[in-house]
Design an enzyme around this catalytic site. Sequence first.
Site, mmCIF file in Angstrom:
data_model
loop_
_atom_site.group_PDB
_atom_site.id
_atom_site.type_symbol
_atom_site.label_atom_id
_atom_site.label_comp_id
_atom_site.label_asym_id
_atom_site.label_seq_id
_atom_site.Cartn_x
_atom_site.Cartn_y
_atom_site.Cartn_z
ATOM 1 C CE LYS A 118 -3.908 -1.826 1.404
ATOM 2 N NZ LYS A 118 -5.837 -1.647 1.812
ATOM 3 C CE LYS A 200 -6.643 -8.291 -2.343
ATOM 4 N NZ LYS A 200 -6.710 -8.184 -1.503
ATOM 5 C CE LYS A 203 -13.199 -3.789 -0.817
ATOM 6 N NZ LYS A 203 -12.371 -3.733 0.125
HETATM 7 P P1 ATP Z 1 -8.350 -3.391 -1.452
HETATM 8 O O1 ATP Z 1 -8.080 -3.531 -2.219
HETATM 9 O O2 ATP Z 1 -9.134 -1.621 -1.760
HETATM 10 O O3 ATP Z 1 -6.792 -3.338 -0.982
HETATM 11 P P2 ATP Z 1 -9.692 -5.678 0.042
HETATM 12 O O4 ATP Z 1 -10.643 -6.149 -1.644
HETATM 13 O O5 ATP Z 1 -8.318 -6.553 -0.111
HETATM 14 O O6 ATP Z 1 -9.212 -4.030 0.232
HETATM 15 P P3 ATP Z 1 -10.217 -5.552 2.386
HETATM 16 O O7 ATP Z 1 -11.445 -4.778 3.071
HETATM 17 O O8 ATP Z 1 -9.155 -5.315 2.703
HETATM 18 O O9 ATP Z 1 -10.754 -6.002 0.866
HETATM 19 O O10 ATP Z 1 -10.836 -7.643 3.350
HETATM 20 C C1 ATP Z 1 -12.026 -7.897 3.515
HETATM 21 C C2 ATP Z 1 -11.705 -9.503 3.370
HETATM 22 O O11 ATP Z 1 -11.602 -9.542 2.263
HETATM 23 C C3 ATP Z 1 -10.089 -9.341 4.229
HETATM 24 O O12 ATP Z 1 -10.805 -11.023 4.967
HETATM 25 C C4 ATP Z 1 -9.629 -10.402 3.168
HETATM 26 O O13 ATP Z 1 -8.490 -11.217 3.498
HETATM 27 C C5 ATP Z 1 -10.938 -10.980 2.237
HETATM 28 N N1 ATP Z 1 -9.912 -10.828 0.200
HETATM 29 C C6 ATP Z 1 -10.049 -9.987 -0.255
HETATM 30 N N2 ATP Z 1 -9.783 -9.877 -1.331
HETATM 31 C C7 ATP Z 1 -10.289 -11.325 -1.546
HETATM 32 C C8 ATP Z 1 -9.219 -11.980 -2.649
HETATM 33 N N3 ATP Z 1 -9.396 -11.758 -3.861
HETATM 34 N N4 ATP Z 1 -9.728 -13.736 -2.301
HETATM 35 C C9 ATP Z 1 -9.941 -14.030 -0.981
HETATM 36 N N5 ATP Z 1 -10.675 -13.128 0.164
HETATM 37 C C10 ATP Z 1 -9.769 -11.826 -0.520
#
Ligand code: ATP
Length: 335
Positions: A118, A200, A203
């Site tokens: 980040k 990964k 969003k």
């Molecule tokens: P950003 O993309 O803004 O960094 P994010 O999509 O990783 O955010 P978070 O709010 O950080 O979202 O994560 C919420 C939950 O979703 C956490 O438990 C995280 O481990 C899970 N998660 C996020 N992305 C994935 C993914 N690609 N596959 C499985 N689990 C995920």
Amino acid sequence: MSEVQEKKKIILSGIQPTGVFTLGNYIGALKNWVKLQEDYNAAYMIADMHSLTVRQDPAKLRQQILSAFAVVLACGVDPNKSLTFIQSHVHQHAELSWILSCNTQFGELNRMTQFKDKSAKNADNINAGLFTYPSLMAADILLYQADLVPVGADQKQHLELTRDIATRFNNLYGNTFKVPEPYIPKVGARIMSLSDPNKKMSKSDENQNSFITILDKPEVIIKKFKRAVTDSDMEVRYAEGKDGINNLMSIYSVVTGLSYEQIEKDFQSKGYGDFKTAVGEAVAEHLRPVRENYERLIADKAYLEQCYKLGAEKASNFANRTLTKVYKKVGFIAK
Ligand code: ATP
Ligand code: LTN
């Protein structure tokens, strides 16, 4: 949490309101929140304080917090069964976070890969909160004496740090915190981007085609899966080096309940085109009720307000028990 339920083990998890949730968030985390609330005393929160580690537009953030809260309910989290709240409504999180950050080492925080990722992405705003954020996450978990924390694989490192902080505190001040275990699903812990299966699904990705959101319309979902990057092979088979197909197989397996063997058998004589269409249709069908629930809930602001206000009150009562204990242990004078 009622007294009868008190004997059940406790789970806590959180999600940042930084955008519309993806299929990755759903499969890696939210889907398990719904499943686990039956057997555990569950607490789920919208981690709005965490989202300030990246610059947010206030009006947009306000709308995203409410929307995130509605999505959590739309997925099937039942506010009558689970404690559902917004993190900033429970001031004990910020207070415990301070105590814990005084018990977290600079070197430990400096090893966090999410901080490195980040800060590379937001080079113009590498703020102290982004660095100390794992201490706030530890506070979220330890306040509720959680036994289990359902998250995706990317959060494993933060969970390990939480365990280290809890153990260190317990050794220094006497037993205070439950040392929590991560709950990471076997299939779907890391859903990959549809346009680059080595990354990964996220969003905050600039490429809209790389992720599916929970609220995408069926035709959009199907179109995005049709465009998903795969390989030059022709076989629907789970194997090393077939990252795109492996990703689609894990998504398909989670939403249909079929094993990899069964999927391979069903698509033995079919091509990638047929498989991608099947995955798109299955995901669209799976998410349809979530989208419909969401549309109903977001139109009912009074109900949402009632839910998060009640959630905040109950969460605060629970969190206060732990915080009072901690203040006493570290040597503060009771008021
Ligand atoms: P950003 O993309 O803004 O960094 P994010 O999509 O990783 O955010 P978070 O709010 O950080 O979202 O994560 C919420 C939950 O979703 C956490 O438990 C995280 O481990 C899970 N998660 C996020 N992305 C994935 C993914 N690609 N596959 C499985 N689990 C995920
Ligand atoms: N840090 C997590 C969200 C989060 C969380 C938590 C997860 C905040 N507090 C407590 C589990 C338990 C994230 O960025 N995905």
